[in-house]
Design a protein around this motif. Sequence first.
Motif, PDB file in Angstrom:
ATOM      1  N   THR A  69      -7.081 -35.610  22.956  1.00 55.31           N
ATOM      2  CA  THR A  69      -8.808 -36.379  24.107  1.00 55.31           C
ATOM      3  C   THR A  69      -8.262 -37.137  25.257  1.00 55.31           C
TER       4      THR A  69
ATOM      5  N   ARG B  22     -11.364 -40.215  26.698  1.00 55.06           N
ATOM      6  CA  ARG B  22     -12.324 -41.020  26.495  1.00 55.06           C
ATOM      7  C   ARG B  22     -12.533 -41.529  28.294  1.00 55.06           C
TER       8      ARG B  22
ATOM      9  N   ALA C 202     -19.003 -40.049  31.437  1.00 54.04           N
ATOM     10  CA  ALA C 202     -18.162 -38.698  30.410  1.00 54.04           C
ATOM     11  C   ALA C 202     -19.435 -37.628  31.508  1.00 54.04           C
TER      12      ALA C 202
ATOM     13  N   HIS D  56     -19.581 -36.050  22.405  1.00 53.46           N
ATOM     14  CA  HIS D  56     -18.455 -34.627  21.874  1.00 53.46           C
ATOM     15  C   HIS D  56     -19.033 -33.991  23.069  1.00 53.46           C
TER      16      HIS D  56
ATOM     17  N   LEU E  33     -13.967 -34.502  25.272  1.00 52.50           N
ATOM     18  CA  LEU E  33     -13.538 -35.918  25.657  1.00 52.50           C
ATOM     19  C   LEU E  33     -14.963 -36.563  24.696  1.00 52.50           C
TER      20      LEU E  33
ATOM     21  N   SER F  71     -17.593 -40.084  25.757  1.00 54.17           N
ATOM     22  CA  SER F  71     -18.282 -41.874  26.409  1.00 54.17           C
ATOM     23  C   SER F  71     -17.553 -42.993  25.781  1.00 54.17           C
ATOM     24  N   ALA F  72     -16.799 -43.953  26.412  1.00 56.21           N
ATOM     25  CA  ALA F  72     -15.959 -44.905  25.887  1.00 56.21           C
ATOM     26  C   ALA F  72     -17.597 -45.294  25.225  1.00 56.21           C
ATOM     27  N   ARG F  73     -17.192 -46.081  24.067  1.00 56.74           N
ATOM     28  CA  ARG F  73     -18.261 -46.417  23.241  1.00 56.74           C
ATOM     29  C   ARG F  73     -18.233 -47.873  23.019  1.00 56.74           C
TER      30      ARG F  73
ATOM     31  N   ASP G 276     -16.453 -48.068  18.532  1.00 60.58           N
ATOM     32  CA  ASP G 276     -15.480 -46.868  18.414  1.00 60.58           C
ATOM     33  C   ASP G 276     -14.720 -46.543  17.690  1.00 60.58           C
TER      34      ASP G 276
ATOM     35  N   TRP H 112     -12.977 -43.923  18.227  1.00 64.63           N
ATOM     36  CA  TRP H 112     -11.903 -43.603  19.149  1.00 64.63           C
ATOM     37  C   TRP H 112     -11.680 -44.282  20.249  1.00 64.63           C
TER      38      TRP H 112
ATOM     39  N   PRO I  56     -10.285 -45.119  28.574  1.00 64.13           N
ATOM     40  CA  PRO I  56     -10.525 -43.933  29.807  1.00 64.13           C
ATOM     41  C   PRO I  56      -9.784 -44.486  31.100  1.00 64.13           C
TER      42      PRO I  56
END
Length: 134
Positions: free
Chosen positions: A11, A13, A17, A44, A57, A59-61, A66, A68, A72
């Motif tokens: 996985t 980020r 994305a 997702h 993968l 988006s970075a949040r 976040d 997870w 990135p």
Amino acid sequence: MTTPGPQVWPTLRATDAPALIRFLVDAFGFREAAVFTDGDVVLHAQLAWPAGGGVMLGSARPSDGDRWPLRPGTFGAYVVCADPDALWARALAAGATGLDEPADAGHGRECRLQDPEGNHWSFGTYRGEPVATP
């Protein structure tokens, strides 16, 4: 009897994305299996590798805690492919950064590329060592 799907999913980020998904499909040949979004945010995504397996993968949040929190651009993977030379040419034409040109290694032929997010991808013909079934 059906073969079970992959049981291990690498996985990553991404800062952008949607753009990374398009890149991985266009440059490397992944296939979109599922993409769930909320506006421009990818909650997702599952990308399938044609020979089997794939990656997930999103988006970075960081602004919403976040769960997870992968940074990135820090991902790396080795992906088995039949023709690293053709993949190299396709990927460069789609905007990948070439790191190591296709070359013969002691265990097959391989190349290494970087995606726009900074992740490292190695593509090669080495399929790994056989594993005895229990």
